[in-house]
Design a protein around this motif. Structure first.
Motif, PDB file in Angstrom:
ATOM      1  N   LYS A   1     -20.405  53.359  43.314  1.00 35.62           N
ATOM      2  CA  LYS A   1     -20.258  55.004  42.863  1.00 35.62           C
ATOM      3  C   LYS A   1     -19.825  55.754  43.931  1.00 35.62           C
ATOM      4  CE  LYS A   1     -25.051  56.429  43.813  1.00 35.62           C
ATOM      5  NZ  LYS A   1     -24.796  57.228  44.797  1.00 35.62           N
ATOM      6  N   ASP A   2     -19.894  55.118  44.948  1.00 32.28           N
ATOM      7  CA  ASP A   2     -19.455  55.989  46.465  1.00 32.28           C
ATOM      8  C   ASP A   2     -18.164  55.662  46.922  1.00 32.28           C
ATOM      9  OD1 ASP A   2     -21.799  57.794  46.327  1.00 32.28           O
ATOM     10  OD2 ASP A   2     -22.804  56.403  47.650  1.00 32.28           O
ATOM     11  N   THR A   3     -17.539  54.667  46.016  1.00 34.41           N
ATOM     12  CA  THR A   3     -16.270  54.139  46.666  1.00 34.41           C
ATOM     13  C   THR A   3     -15.122  55.161  46.633  1.00 34.41           C
ATOM     14  OG1 THR A   3     -16.818  51.763  46.086  1.00 34.41           O
ATOM     15  CG2 THR A   3     -14.342  52.483  46.081  1.00 34.41           C
ATOM     16  N   LYS A   4     -14.337  55.518  47.696  1.00 26.95           N
ATOM     17  CA  LYS A   4     -13.330  56.337  47.722  1.00 26.95           C
ATOM     18  C   LYS A   4     -12.025  55.577  47.406  1.00 26.95           C
ATOM     19  CE  LYS A   4     -11.492  60.023  50.862  1.00 26.95           C
ATOM     20  NZ  LYS A   4     -11.632  60.768  52.134  1.00 26.95           N
ATOM     21  N   TYR A   5     -11.956  54.438  48.231  1.00 29.07           N
ATOM     22  CA  TYR A   5     -10.518  53.825  47.915  1.00 29.07           C
ATOM     23  C   TYR A   5     -11.077  52.392  47.179  1.00 29.07           C
ATOM     24  CZ  TYR A   5      -8.720  57.398  51.254  1.00 29.07           C
ATOM     25  OH  TYR A   5      -8.706  58.626  51.999  1.00 29.07           O
ATOM     26  N   VAL A   6      -9.990  52.073  46.261  1.00 28.13           N
ATOM     27  CA  VAL A   6      -9.994  50.784  45.987  1.00 28.13           C
ATOM     28  C   VAL A   6      -8.618  49.827  46.246  1.00 28.13           C
ATOM     29  CG1 VAL A   6      -9.202  51.566  43.589  1.00 28.13           C
ATOM     30  CG2 VAL A   6     -10.305  49.311  43.852  1.00 28.13           C
ATOM     31  N   LEU A   7      -8.877  48.651  46.807  1.00 27.56           N
ATOM     32  CA  LEU A   7      -7.962  47.773  47.171  1.00 27.56           C
ATOM     33  C   LEU A   7      -7.916  46.635  46.459  1.00 27.56           C
ATOM     34  CD1 LEU A   7      -5.863  46.911  49.298  1.00 27.56           C
ATOM     35  CD2 LEU A   7      -7.504  45.807  50.578  1.00 27.56           C
ATOM     36  N   PHE A   8      -6.661  46.590  45.555  1.00 30.70           N
ATOM     37  CA  PHE A   8      -6.474  45.269  44.798  1.00 30.70           C
ATOM     38  C   PHE A   8      -5.569  44.251  45.727  1.00 30.70           C
ATOM     39  CE2 PHE A   8      -6.522  49.011  41.559  1.00 30.70           C
ATOM     40  CZ  PHE A   8      -7.516  48.665  40.731  1.00 30.70           C
ATOM     41  N   LEU A   9      -6.173  43.011  45.265  1.00 27.18           N
ATOM     42  CA  LEU A   9      -5.441  42.003  46.189  1.00 27.18           C
ATOM     43  C   LEU A   9      -5.502  40.950  44.993  1.00 27.18           C
ATOM     44  CD1 LEU A   9      -7.507  41.871  49.448  1.00 27.18           C
ATOM     45  CD2 LEU A   9      -5.359  42.771  49.078  1.00 27.18           C
ATOM     46  N   ASP A  10      -4.350  40.141  45.355  1.00 36.37           N
ATOM     47  CA  ASP A  10      -4.291  38.555  44.586  1.00 36.37           C
ATOM     48  C   ASP A  10      -5.196  37.902  45.320  1.00 36.37           C
ATOM     49  OD1 ASP A  10      -2.604  39.643  42.748  1.00 36.37           O
ATOM     50  OD2 ASP A  10      -0.788  38.859  43.335  1.00 36.37           O
ATOM     51  N   ASP A  11      -5.539  36.626  44.489  1.00 36.60           N
ATOM     52  CA  ASP A  11      -6.357  35.852  45.288  1.00 36.60           C
ATOM     53  C   ASP A  11      -5.558  35.034  46.505  1.00 36.60           C
ATOM     54  OD1 ASP A  11      -5.110  34.386  43.484  1.00 36.60           O
ATOM     55  OD2 ASP A  11      -6.965  33.032  42.710  1.00 36.60           O
ATOM     56  N   ASP A  12      -4.461  34.820  46.326  1.00 39.76           N
ATOM     57  CA  ASP A  12      -3.586  34.153  47.081  1.00 39.76           C
ATOM     58  C   ASP A  12      -3.024  34.912  48.528  1.00 39.76           C
ATOM     59  OD1 ASP A  12      -1.894  35.521  45.924  1.00 39.76           O
ATOM     60  OD2 ASP A  12      -0.538  34.166  45.058  1.00 39.76           O
TER      61      ASP A  12
ATOM     62  N   GLY B   1       2.028  44.088  43.391  1.00 38.60           N
ATOM     63  CA  GLY B   1       0.971  43.843  42.760  1.00 38.60           C
ATOM     64  C   GLY B   1      -0.296  43.259  43.481  1.00 38.60           C
ATOM     65  N   GLY B   2       0.131  42.319  44.558  1.00 36.77           N
ATOM     66  CA  GLY B   2      -0.634  41.617  45.217  1.00 36.77           C
ATOM     67  C   GLY B   2      -1.397  42.325  46.428  1.00 36.77           C
ATOM     68  N   CYS B   3      -1.023  43.713  46.695  1.00 35.23           N
ATOM     69  CA  CYS B   3      -1.979  44.422  47.687  1.00 35.23           C
ATOM     70  C   CYS B   3      -1.592  45.860  47.174  1.00 35.23           C
ATOM     71  CB  CYS B   3      -1.288  44.100  49.032  1.00 35.23           C
ATOM     72  SG  CYS B   3      -2.038  45.258  50.229  1.00 35.23           S
ATOM     73  N   MET B   4      -2.602  46.383  46.638  1.00 30.17           N
ATOM     74  CA  MET B   4      -2.211  48.004  46.207  1.00 30.17           C
ATOM     75  C   MET B   4      -3.579  48.798  46.520  1.00 30.17           C
ATOM     76  SD  MET B   4      -0.394  47.725  42.624  1.00 30.17           S
ATOM     77  CE  MET B   4      -1.820  46.919  41.780  1.00 30.17           C
ATOM     78  N   MET B   5      -3.636  49.615  47.532  1.00 26.90           N
ATOM     79  CA  MET B   5      -4.530  50.419  47.605  1.00 26.90           C
ATOM     80  C   MET B   5      -4.530  51.844  47.070  1.00 26.90           C
ATOM     81  SD  MET B   5      -6.599  51.834  51.356  1.00 26.90           S
ATOM     82  CE  MET B   5      -7.826  50.410  51.395  1.00 26.90           C
TER      83      MET B   5
END
Length: 518
Positions: A169-180, A244-248
């Protein structure tokens, strides 16, 4: 003179007409423009290399983490914002353990959690990542999330959105990463630092992979298919591209569905990066790519033509998805320009083969007709010009790759050293021709089919959105495309075959496609 020779000389003369000369010069211009783009990208990467080396010479041995060593003091690290890393998983391959380990052993000093999101516990990645996390359970805040099946969007997007729902709930940034993606120790810190500098301005931070080949033709073609886009990410700042492999992103953008990020992805979304990039453009939001955001991406060692073709299909299929009229127009422009430039790039090489063959026939046979020798001489002049431009293009690509390899080695001093040895530039030249020749074919196939098989799931589009999802056992491939990950275990997987033999088999059955082939 035989009929074949007559045809050959006729083609050679035809390829010396003003229009044909224009096409050949156009191909040379395309080569030089690519070379210029890669040269500029190499300048940005090299500037970062010099910055890190100068900082190290000044006594900052941790320059790969931060340019200012004072930023690494405990008093500043404890003030860093919380980051949640969301990784949608699918399948398990030869490089996954190394990639996952590089992600969870980040040297980010602030609160950090990792969410590995899978479709189900039947995925081979479930037990593999669970074993890895059990090893680091006392040192890393991480968990495995089972998302279930997607019904309104692609499975990857569904996994990402479920991960966002489960983040702290306190997360300010979310980083999406591909698993490769193979992260550097300071990647998360570098991305967060840039976000903190302009939190009201930056919408998304992104990066780009450095593909590492195994030396086969297939992996070299896989490398070149992404290489032209690399110049768009090596800007050191603002970019219109998104990987899409790295998006903050800002976590609150998802909590509050700002700009329609959740609804745009959830309601019929197929491609996460294309959807978010179009939203950024529509709402005048900024996408940036830090110069250190380049990640080693090892490719599978047994890439077949079928897997490469399906990968190319997925790359062209994203242009069929859209969320607005303006997005549709932009995609169609990209479709037209890319197809024209691809075949505009290949055509001069086909003409060059005719010119060279014609000149060799004249030399071997000893023909001395003025007209034929004149056209052959003019054709060879164009061939020489094309060869020079091709050499400049390959040299520029080599230079950029060299800079990125050096940068990755500096950013991950503890990792095995990367080198240029696996890169076969002769195969990469062939890959340039193959990829550009096949791209328009793939693009038109995607346009008229409006469906794609992505890791065993077939998505159907209508008006740019996913409206139907099919899952059947006969649609599941043995492995994923470039990563070569096993989707449901190795049992029943075919034996390894070379890229060329696979290409031959696919061409032999070209006229008899199966119902669900891609």
């Amino acid at each position: 003179m035989s009929t074949l020779e007559s045809i050959l000389f006729s083609l050679s003369r035809a390829f010396c007409t003003p229009f044909a000369v224009f096409l050949q010069i156009q191909g040379c211009v395309i080569c030089l423009l690519l070379a210029l783009g890669w040269l500029m990208a190499a300048y940005v990467r090299n500037r970062e290399i010099r910055r890190i080396k100068n900082s190290m010479k000044a006594g900052n041995s941790l320059a790969f983490l931060s340019q200012d060593i004072n930023e690494l003091e405990h008093s500043r690290q404890v003030q860093l914002p919380r980051v949640s890393v969301v990784m949608p998983l699918k399948g398990f391959g030869e490089h996954n353990f190394h990639n996952w380990r590089s992600q969870i052993t980040s040297l980010y000093g602030g609160p950090l959690e990792f969410l590995f999101v899978l479709e189900s516990t039947q995925d081979p990645a479930y037990h593999a990542v669970s074993r890895l996390l059990s090893t680091y359970q006392d040192h890393v805040e991480a968990k495995v999330v089972v998302a279930g099946l997607s019904t309104t969007c692609s499975q990857k997007i569904h996994n990402q959105l479920i991960g966002v729902e489960k983040m702290h709930k306190d997360t300010k940034y979310v980083l999406f990463l591909d698993d490769d993606v193979r992260l550097h120790p300071g990647t998360i810190g570098a991305l967060t630092s840039e976000m903190e500098k302009n939190p009201e301005v930056i919408f998304i931070q992104t990066g780009y992979p450095l593909d590492l080949p195994s030396g086969t033709l297939g992996t070299n073609i896989g490398i070149y298919s992404l290489q032209p886009c690399s110049m768009g990410f090596a800007t050191g700042g603002r970019t219109f591209f998104l990987w899409g492999g790295c998006m903050m992103m800002h976590a609150d953008d998802f909590r509050q569905d700002r700009y329609g990020v959740v609804s745009g992805l959830r309601d019929g979304g197929y491609s996460d990066d294309m959807t978010l990039a179009s939203l950024a453009g529509a709402h005048k939001r900024l996408i940036t790519s830090p110069p250190v955001a380049v990640f080693p991406h090892p490719l599978a060692s047994d890439l077949s033509f079928g897997r490469y073709w399906n990968y190319l299909r997925k790359q062209t299929f994203v242009l069929e998805s859209y969320i607005s009229k303006a997005n549709w127009i932009m995609n169609k422009l990209l479709f037209a320009v890319h197809c024209y430039l691809s075949w505009g790039f290949v055509a001069p090489y086909i003409m060059a083969v005719i010119h060279i063959t014609s000149a060799l026939r004249i030399y071997i046979k000893g023909y001395h007709q003025l007209e034929d020798t004149t056209f052959a001489s003019g054709g060879m002049s164009l061939v020489i010009l094309l060869a020079i431009c091709t050499f400049i293009e390959l040299l520029s690509m080599w230079n950029l790759t060299r800079r990125e390899v050096t940068l990755c080695n500096l950013l991950s001093p503890e990792a095995p050293r990367l080198s240029l040895a696996p890169y076969n530039w002769g195969l990469i030249f062939i890959a340039m021709l193959v990829d550009n020749f096949l791209y328009p074919i793939s693009a038109f196939r995607s346009h008229f089919s409006q469906s794609i098989n992505w890791s065993g799931i077939r998505y159907h589009l209508r008006n740019g959105k996913v409206f139907k999802i099919e899952r059947r056992n006969d649609m599941v491939p043995a492995k994923t495309d470039l990563g070569g990950k096993h989707l449901y275990g190795k049992k029943g997987a075919p034996q390894k075959a070379s890229f060329l033999s696979s290409l031959g088999r696919n061409l032999a059955h070209w006229r008899q496609p199966k119902k669900f082939d891609v």
